[in-house]
Design a protein around this motif. Structure first.
Motif, PDB file in Angstrom:
ATOM      1  N   MET A   5       4.174  20.602  -5.971  1.00 22.85           N
ATOM      2  CA  MET A   5       3.947  19.233  -5.522  1.00 22.85           C
ATOM      3  C   MET A   5       2.696  19.215  -4.662  1.00 22.85           C
ATOM      4  N   PRO A   6       1.997  18.131  -4.660  1.00 25.49           N
ATOM      5  CA  PRO A   6       0.752  18.079  -3.921  1.00 25.49           C
ATOM      6  C   PRO A   6       1.029  17.844  -2.437  1.00 25.49           C
ATOM      7  N   SER A   8      -1.269  16.117  -0.719  1.00 22.31           N
ATOM      8  CA  SER A   8      -1.924  14.857  -0.383  1.00 22.31           C
ATOM      9  C   SER A   8      -0.936  13.694  -0.373  1.00 22.31           C
ATOM     10  N   SER A   9      -0.099  13.595  -1.436  1.00 23.35           N
ATOM     11  CA  SER A   9       0.746  12.418  -1.529  1.00 23.35           C
ATOM     12  C   SER A   9       1.945  12.522  -0.582  1.00 23.35           C
ATOM     13  N   ILE A  13       3.542   9.290   2.280  1.00 27.64           N
ATOM     14  CA  ILE A  13       4.800   8.612   1.991  1.00 27.64           C
ATOM     15  C   ILE A  13       5.144   7.636   3.095  1.00 27.64           C
ATOM     16  N   CYS A  14       5.400   6.392   2.692  1.00 27.30           N
ATOM     17  CA  CYS A  14       5.872   5.433   3.670  1.00 27.30           C
ATOM     18  C   CYS A  14       6.788   4.452   2.969  1.00 27.30           C
ATOM     19  N   TRP A  15       7.669   3.874   3.749  1.00 25.69           N
ATOM     20  CA  TRP A  15       8.651   2.944   3.222  1.00 25.69           C
ATOM     21  C   TRP A  15       7.978   1.607   3.004  1.00 25.69           C
ATOM     22  N   ARG A  16       8.028   1.092   1.807  1.00 24.13           N
ATOM     23  CA  ARG A  16       7.328  -0.167   1.586  1.00 24.13           C
ATOM     24  C   ARG A  16       8.111  -1.067   0.637  1.00 24.13           C
ATOM     25  N   ARG A  17       7.829  -2.364   0.804  1.00 18.49           N
ATOM     26  CA  ARG A  17       8.457  -3.354  -0.067  1.00 18.49           C
ATOM     27  C   ARG A  17       7.550  -3.588  -1.267  1.00 18.49           C
ATOM     28  N   GLN A  18       8.111  -3.609  -2.441  1.00 19.79           N
ATOM     29  CA  GLN A  18       7.302  -3.866  -3.630  1.00 19.79           C
ATOM     30  C   GLN A  18       6.837  -5.312  -3.637  1.00 19.79           C
TER      31      GLN A  18
END
Lengths: 288, 260
Positions: A5-6, A8-9, A13-18
């Motif tokens: 797994m990278p 960078s990503s 990571i953050c919790w977000r609303r689509q």
């Protein structure tokens, strides 16, 4: 195992609303942040268009050149209208018109041609019509080089005013992007739109000074009333083509009384077209 | 709510589709409704009906159900492709969705060109793709075919490339819709191994499939959808045995969405 797994990503990571609909500004920001996507789509379309053809890109030059030859003959000899430097004037009009016509017609199909993508992957969808216009802009820029060579060959050297073609290109591109987003949207819902446009474009080809300079109308109709002239020149392509001609061929600053309103109109059209597209894009995966 | 633990959360997710029979009809209806100032009779499909789900990071969740139960719509909404009528989706991390193998592949471009194109669509920079390009070709076992246009590939080769691209573009959440059906046993095994490893690293997996053996092999949790509603949600074995006894499974394929 090699598929690690990278890092960078993981860190981003953050919790977000689509979010499913975008405002003009967030969408513009997203598209400019993802310029590599727009470019990848432009490159894809160019590669696909010219793959397996021997002359490749030259085909896009052959058509306007052939049209120039035949139109020059028709206007000069068959219709017997004496105009100085007619062939370059026509070529100049033709390549600008080709940019306009192909930009509009290609935009029409831009969403439908990417059905798989639109239905299966998230990406900023305005990139589809925008990339089509950028692709046609590249064709236009390269055709302009041919035009400059032709100008030099007949001894009509372009001077510093030829730099005017840069703002003119920007105005035409904004105009096309705005119109392109509207027709892409409409055509996705109603497939009649392309037929309507093909008919309209044919009409406007003659209503725009492509195969003749606008000055011809002055000569033919002495009492060509100002209202009529204004109406004629407020066709944005009429003003844009005449401005190209005055900067490149006549070494004169284009008539700002027409060009400035058209520039403003193009910008407004871009904004309106973009907003219309954003208002409907969520329906695309459901209707195509 | 310990949201840092969660990978995906849906709140009251509902999706209604307007049933469209024919486009010109829609235009006609539109004109008529505008002229008569009357609203069109709603002819709607309820594809998702108030779905509330919480999926934790590191989970592998199987989604099963008869045709038309809303599985693909659910993945589409999570992936931001389909806009829900109401409700919200929250998630953390980069999502990669395999809604269809090789969506976005252009048949006239080569494998390598398609890798770059797909990467750009998902949102990677050229430099990022440069790093994984060899890995993708190696995983798909297509190194010697990398410069052939994808239209010359067999279905299996396209699947391998599609799976390799979706998995190697570094997602945190991977959603797969019926993807592995065409692969041979060797490649399926390889994919399962990859998924195990993927989960081991804390990533989240969602798998839609009618292949219950595959679900059992990969997933520890299973969600059964029917008529757009969650019918059961729990450990895979329990949900699967309940599914086998359900009426919908008995008449597989006849399941239609509820009409309103």
């Amino acid at each position: 195992m090699s598929m690690g797994m990278p890092n960078s990503s993981q860190s981003t990571i953050c919790w977000r609303r689509q979010v499913y609909s975008h405002s003009l500004l967030t969408s513009l920001a997203e598209v400019s942040r993802r310029w590599e996507l727009v470019w990848a789509l432009v490159v894809r379309d160019l590669k696909v268009r010219y793959r397996n053809s021997v002359l490749g890109f030259f085909w896009s030059l052959v058509t306007p050149l052939l049209q120039m030859v035949i139109l020059t003959f028709v206007v000069k000899y068959a219709m017997d209208v004496p105009i100085a430097n007619l062939s370059v004037k026509i070529l100049c009009g033709l390549i600008a018109w080709t940019f306009f016509e192909n930009g509009i017609l290609d935009s029409c199909d831009s969403v439908l041609n990417n059905r798989d993508l639109v239905k299966k992957v998230y990406f900023p969808r305005p990139a589809l019509p925008l990339s089509v216009v950028v692709g046609n802009l590249i064709h236009f820029a390269l055709s302009t080089v041919v035009l400059l060579v032709w100008l030099t060959a007949i001894g009509c050297y372009p001077d510093r005013l030829f730099l005017f073609i840069i703002p003119l290109m920007i105005i035409q591109t904004l105009l096309l992007m705005g119109l392109g987003m509207i027709v892409a949207c409409l055509h996705t819902f109603y497939r009649d739109i392309k037929f309507v446009l093909q008919a309209l474009l044919r009409v406007f080809f003659f209503a725009t000074p492509v195969m003749y300079p606008a000055a011809l109308l002055h000569d033919k109709f002495g009492d060509f009333s100002t209202t009529l002239e204004r109406l004629y020149m407020y066709n944005p392509m009429a003003t844009i083509i005449e401005s190209y001609r005055s900067a490149l061929l006549d070494h004169q600053v284009p008539d700002m009384s027409f060009l400035l309103p058209i520039a403003a109109a193009s910008l407004i059209l871009f904004i309106i077209g973009y907003k219309i597209f954003l208002g409907h894009e969520w329906q695309f995966p459901e209707v195509i | 709510m310990a949201s840092s633990e969660l990978a995906i959360k849906t709140e009251n997710l509902t999706k209604r589709y307007q049933v469209i029979h024919d486009r010109p009809e829609r235009l006609k209806d539109l004109v008529i409704s505008k002229l008569t100032f009357r609203k069109l009779p709603a002819n709607q499909l309820l594809a998702l009906d108030n779905i509330n789900l919480e999926i934790r990071r590191g989970e592998a969740v199987g989604i099963i159900g008869p045709n038309g139960s809303g599985k693909t719509t659910l993945l589409g909404v999570i992936a931001r492709v389909i806009k829900p009528t109401t409700g919200e989706v929250y998630l953390s991390g980069r999502v990669s969705v395999l809604l269809e193998v090789g969506a976005g592949f252009h048949p006239d471009l080569t494998a390598v060109e398609n890798i770059y194109l797909n990467g750009a669509i998902i949102g990677l920079s050229r430099a990022e793709i440069d790093q994984v390009r060899e890995e993708i070709l190696d995983f798909a076992e297509l190194l010697q075919f990398q410069d052939m246009p994808v239209r010359t590939y067999s279905a299996g080769m396209r699947l391998r490339l599609g799976f390799a691209v979706a998995t190697h573009l570094h997602p945190d959440i991977l959603l797969i819709d019926e993807a592995l059906a065409v692969g041979d046993e060797h490649f399926q095994q390889k994919c399962y191994d990859w998924m195990d490893n993927f989960r081991g690293q804390g990533a989240t997996l969602g798998l839609v499939s009618h292949d219950l053996a595959a679900i059992r092999r990969v997933c520890d949790r299973c969600i059964r959808l029917e008529d757009g509603q969650v019918r059961s949600d729990g450990p895979t074995e329990e949900v699967l045995s309940a599914y086998r006894q359900s009426a919908a499974y008995q008449e597989q394929g006849s399941g239609e969405m509820r009409r309103r």
